[in-house]
Design a protein around this motif. Structure first.
Motif, PDB file in Angstrom:
ATOM      1  N   ALA A 192      49.039  34.935  52.352  1.00  0.00           N
ATOM      2  CA  ALA A 192      48.190  34.774  51.177  1.00  0.00           C
ATOM      3  C   ALA A 192      46.820  34.240  51.569  1.00  0.00           C
ATOM      4  O   ALA A 192      45.781  34.712  51.063  1.00  0.00           O
ATOM      5  CB  ALA A 192      48.871  33.843  50.178  1.00  0.00           C
ATOM      6  N   ILE A 193      46.778  33.238  52.449  1.00  0.00           N
ATOM      7  CA  ILE A 193      45.494  32.696  52.927  1.00  0.00           C
ATOM      8  C   ILE A 193      44.682  33.788  53.607  1.00  0.00           C
ATOM      9  O   ILE A 193      43.467  33.952  53.352  1.00  0.00           O
ATOM     10  CB  ILE A 193      45.738  31.515  53.878  1.00  0.00           C
ATOM     11  N   ASP A 194      45.322  34.567  54.467  1.00  0.00           N
ATOM     12  CA  ASP A 194      44.621  35.635  55.178  1.00  0.00           C
ATOM     13  C   ASP A 194      44.085  36.678  54.200  1.00  0.00           C
ATOM     14  O   ASP A 194      42.959  37.185  54.351  1.00  0.00           O
ATOM     15  CB  ASP A 194      45.567  36.303  56.185  1.00  0.00           C
ATOM     16  N   PHE A 195      44.865  36.993  53.188  1.00  0.00           N
ATOM     17  CA  PHE A 195      44.446  37.979  52.187  1.00  0.00           C
ATOM     18  C   PHE A 195      43.203  37.487  51.437  1.00  0.00           C
ATOM     19  O   PHE A 195      42.230  38.239  51.262  1.00  0.00           O
ATOM     20  CB  PHE A 195      45.588  38.248  51.205  1.00  0.00           C
ATOM     21  N   ARG A 212      40.178  30.888  45.794  1.00  0.00           N
ATOM     22  CA  ARG A 212      41.126  29.774  45.774  1.00  0.00           C
ATOM     23  C   ARG A 212      42.544  30.323  45.816  1.00  0.00           C
ATOM     24  O   ARG A 212      42.910  31.187  45.006  1.00  0.00           O
ATOM     25  CB  ARG A 212      40.955  28.922  44.518  1.00  0.00           C
ATOM     26  N   LEU A 213      43.341  29.792  46.735  1.00  0.00           N
ATOM     27  CA  LEU A 213      44.777  30.032  46.708  1.00  0.00           C
ATOM     28  C   LEU A 213      45.394  28.857  45.968  1.00  0.00           C
ATOM     29  O   LEU A 213      45.343  27.722  46.447  1.00  0.00           O
ATOM     30  CB  LEU A 213      45.353  30.150  48.107  1.00  0.00           C
ATOM     31  N   GLY A 225      55.809  25.403  57.251  1.00  0.00           N
ATOM     32  CA  GLY A 225      55.379  24.887  58.541  1.00  0.00           C
ATOM     33  C   GLY A 225      53.871  25.005  58.646  1.00  0.00           C
ATOM     34  O   GLY A 225      53.158  25.051  57.638  1.00  0.00           O
ATOM     35  N   SER A 226      53.352  25.086  59.862  1.00  0.00           N
ATOM     36  CA  SER A 226      51.902  25.079  60.088  1.00  0.00           C
ATOM     37  C   SER A 226      51.208  26.247  59.396  1.00  0.00           C
ATOM     38  O   SER A 226      51.659  27.392  59.448  1.00  0.00           O
ATOM     39  CB  SER A 226      51.606  25.134  61.586  1.00  0.00           C
ATOM     40  N   LEU A 227      50.059  25.931  58.774  1.00  0.00           N
ATOM     41  CA  LEU A 227      49.213  26.916  58.122  1.00  0.00           C
ATOM     42  C   LEU A 227      47.792  26.799  58.653  1.00  0.00           C
ATOM     43  O   LEU A 227      47.347  25.704  59.020  1.00  0.00           O
ATOM     44  CB  LEU A 227      49.198  26.700  56.607  1.00  0.00           C
ATOM     45  N   TYR A 228      47.063  27.928  58.663  1.00  0.00           N
ATOM     46  CA  TYR A 228      45.673  27.962  59.103  1.00  0.00           C
ATOM     47  C   TYR A 228      44.788  28.419  57.951  1.00  0.00           C
ATOM     48  O   TYR A 228      44.916  29.553  57.474  1.00  0.00           O
ATOM     49  CB  TYR A 228      45.503  28.922  60.279  1.00  0.00           C
ATOM     50  N   LEU A 229      43.874  27.529  57.505  1.00  0.00           N
ATOM     51  CA  LEU A 229      42.874  27.938  56.520  1.00  0.00           C
ATOM     52  C   LEU A 229      41.833  28.838  57.176  1.00  0.00           C
ATOM     53  O   LEU A 229      41.506  28.675  58.356  1.00  0.00           O
ATOM     54  CB  LEU A 229      42.191  26.723  55.908  1.00  0.00           C
ATOM     55  N   LYS A 230      41.299  29.766  56.394  1.00  0.00           N
ATOM     56  CA  LYS A 230      40.300  30.702  56.886  1.00  0.00           C
ATOM     57  C   LYS A 230      38.993  30.528  56.115  1.00  0.00           C
ATOM     58  O   LYS A 230      38.967  29.981  55.003  1.00  0.00           O
ATOM     59  CB  LYS A 230      40.810  32.133  56.738  1.00  0.00           C
ATOM     60  N   SER A 231      37.919  30.987  56.682  1.00  0.00           N
ATOM     61  CA  SER A 231      36.587  30.812  56.088  1.00  0.00           C
ATOM     62  C   SER A 231      36.563  31.329  54.654  1.00  0.00           C
ATOM     63  O   SER A 231      37.083  32.401  54.350  1.00  0.00           O
ATOM     64  CB  SER A 231      35.540  31.556  56.917  1.00  0.00           C
ATOM     65  N   GLY A 232      35.949  30.532  53.781  1.00  0.00           N
ATOM     66  CA  GLY A 232      35.798  30.916  52.393  1.00  0.00           C
ATOM     67  C   GLY A 232      37.000  30.613  51.524  1.00  0.00           C
ATOM     68  O   GLY A 232      36.955  30.859  50.311  1.00  0.00           O
ATOM     69  N   VAL A 233      38.067  30.084  52.091  1.00  0.00           N
ATOM     70  CA  VAL A 233      39.308  29.870  51.347  1.00  0.00           C
ATOM     71  C   VAL A 233      39.430  28.405  50.940  1.00  0.00           C
ATOM     72  O   VAL A 233      39.264  27.498  51.762  1.00  0.00           O
ATOM     73  CB  VAL A 233      40.537  30.297  52.164  1.00  0.00           C
ATOM     74  N   THR A 234      39.740  28.193  49.669  1.00  0.00           N
ATOM     75  CA  THR A 234      40.088  26.876  49.148  1.00  0.00           C
ATOM     76  C   THR A 234      41.577  26.861  48.841  1.00  0.00           C
ATOM     77  O   THR A 234      42.072  27.730  48.109  1.00  0.00           O
ATOM     78  CB  THR A 234      39.296  26.572  47.866  1.00  0.00           C
TER      79      THR A 234
END
Length: 497
Positions: free
Chosen positions: A47-50, A58-59, A69-78
């Motif tokens: 979902a974050i990647d999408f 915003r997700l 478990g571990s998640l990675y936020l991506k540019s432009g994502v809240t």
């Protein structure tokens, strides 16, 4: 400093007002289950990647418990957590990633991203105690390595709640952070960082710092409350090529089984242009304020304006040392600490918490504030203004003794390479303020009160090249005629009653 902070805040507000117009996406629409059982790592990351591929947005996590478990936020994502939503850490240590760039394990990462945010009234809870205990059991079963061998797995192998590295335009707003397995939140080499309205309860395990700001530039932290098993607000410098600089911490509250506000211990590059305003520290084992440079870094242009310290083992500790200098010359200068009221207890201030500071580290008699450099490297240009500190007194020479003759003062160890803590000297010869290896120190409108008699004088200065005293007073029961000031190798520039 104030103008830079205002510009920073306006830029961040503008950026995040624009981002708030971006589309909302709901985690449940991607199949995430908020049942407190299902592990949603792959779904939430997808979902974050999408959202990132759509250009940002915003997700949203609606109320419920989302295990991951571990998640990675991506540019432009809240990542937005609504009131009642909890991002709940998996209790399986193998659900967490050790990032190859940060060298750490974390629940929520952002690495080399921009315009990222975590907002809302929800909670991020790593369940760190359970994860750490699971790691220990895995060590016992031989499926996880523990070089330390002491049932306390290394910090970087235990997940933090948040670990952001080399990010710009970061906003953390309104969330609650709970129970990391290591440091609570670390922002390393980030620029334009705003953390506000945050609450943290991070005293579930060892090394639970409340907030670590590492080699960051242009940071505002405001209206936050941190309850930590380790340092509450901690600035660090891991690289000789960076500084923690242009930082404002204001209107915050902290409790700690270590220090309230601390610079260091890692201090390779240093700290410059930092303002700490309207901060309250309470029930804290070590110092309300510790500024330490022991790894060759600088501390320059620092102002504390408005400190309230209650039931805290020590109030102010400024320390320069030579631990890992590697050819660099540490320096600390241009420090102003003003508008302070503090009360120091006789008892252990963090008693009853799960991870208390060690009893064996405590001096036998209450410690004074201290400004302590090392020979050849004095702490310079320090001003203490409008300060009132109330001590318990009760220092007993039969319990533990430090004298004030020239020979006795010389016997206090330098401890240049020791870990910097106010308690490192065990006993100091003053009950209010001890200054050693310093220059151009000013005390203006300073009042020290002891509630009970103390065998020590209030102020002891040893090797101080330039001391100005203006309206400095000492109150101690039964101390009429007692010499409250001891000067050894000290040049008095001005004294006003």
């Amino acid at each position: 400093m104030e103008r830079k902070s205002l510009v920073l805040i306006l830029l961040l507000i503008q950026a995040f007002c624009l981002s708030s117009l971006a589309k909302d996406y709901y985690a449940r629409d991607f199949g995430a289950k908020a049942d407190g059982v299902t592990v949603n790592t792959r779904i939430l990351q997808a979902a974050i990647d999408f959202v990132g591929r759509q250009g940002g947005g915003r997700l949203v996590l609606t109320p419920g418990k989302y295990v991951s478990g571990s998640l990675y936020l991506k540019s432009g994502v809240t990542l937005h957590l609504e009131d009642g939503a909890t991002l709940l850490g998996s209790t399986n240590p193998f659900d967490y990633v050790m990032d190859p760039i940060t060298g750490c394990t974390a629940f929520v990462f952002a690495v080399r991203q921009h315009d990222v945010a975590i907002t809302g009234k929800g909670t991020i809870n790593c369940r760190g105690y359970e994860v750490a205990q699971a790691l220990v059991q895995m060590v016992h079963r031989g499926v996880f390595a523990d070089p330390l061998g002491n049932d306390r797995v290394q910090e970087n192998k235990r997940p933090m709640n948040i670990n952001f590295r080399e990010c710009r335009n970061v906003h953390i707003d309104g969330i609650t952070l709970r129970d990391p397995a290591s440091w609570n939140q670390t922002y390393d080499q980030c620029t334009h960082l705003l953390i506000e309205n945050e609450r943290a309860d991070c005293k579930a395990y060892w090394n639970n710092d409340g907030l670590d700001i590492v080699d960051c530039d242009s940071v505002t932290v405001r209206n936050c409350s941190l309850d930590a098993a380790d340092d509450a607000f901690c600035l660090k410098s891991h690289s000789q090529n960076y500084l923690c600089q242009n930082i404002l911490i204001e209107n915050c509250t902290g409790r700690s089984s270590a220090n309230g506000v601390k610079f260091g211990t890692a201090s390779r590059g240093g700290f410059r242009n930092v303002k700490i305003r309207n901060v309250t520290i309470y029930d804290t084992y070590r110092s309300a304020i510790t500024f330490a440079t022991v790894d060759g870094g600088i501390i320059d242009s620092i102002e504390v304006d408005g400190l309230r310290s209650y039931h805290t083992g020590n109030v102010i500790f400024l320390r320069q040392g030579r631990r890992y200098v590697k050819g660099n010359t540490p320096s600390m200068r241009n420090i102003t600490i003003k508008n302070v009221y503090a009360e120091v207890p006789f008892d252990k201030p963090d008693a009853g918490y799960s991870y208390e500071g060690p009893i064996e580290d405590q001096p036998r008699n209450t410690s004074p504030c201290a400004i302590v450099g090392v020979p050849g490297f004095p702490i310079e240009n320090v001003r203490l203004e409008n300060i009132e500190i109330v001590y318990p007194g009760r220092g007993n020479a039969h319990f533990a003794y430090r004298g004030t003759t020239r020979k006795e003062l010389a016997a206090i160890p330098e401890m240049e390479k020791a870990y910097p803590e106010f308690s490192q000297f065990k006993e100091l010869p003053a009950w209010a303020l001890y200054i050693r290896h310093a220059g151009n120190i000013t005390l203006d409108n300073v009042k020290f009160t002891a509630l009970a008699p103390d065998y020590r004088p209030a102020l002891v200065c040893d090797d101080v090249k330039g001391l100005k005293l203006r309206h400095v007073s000492y109150e101690e029961p039964g101390a009429e005629g007692k010499k409250q000031e001891v000067f050894n190798d000290t040049k008095l520039l001005k004294v006003e009653e």
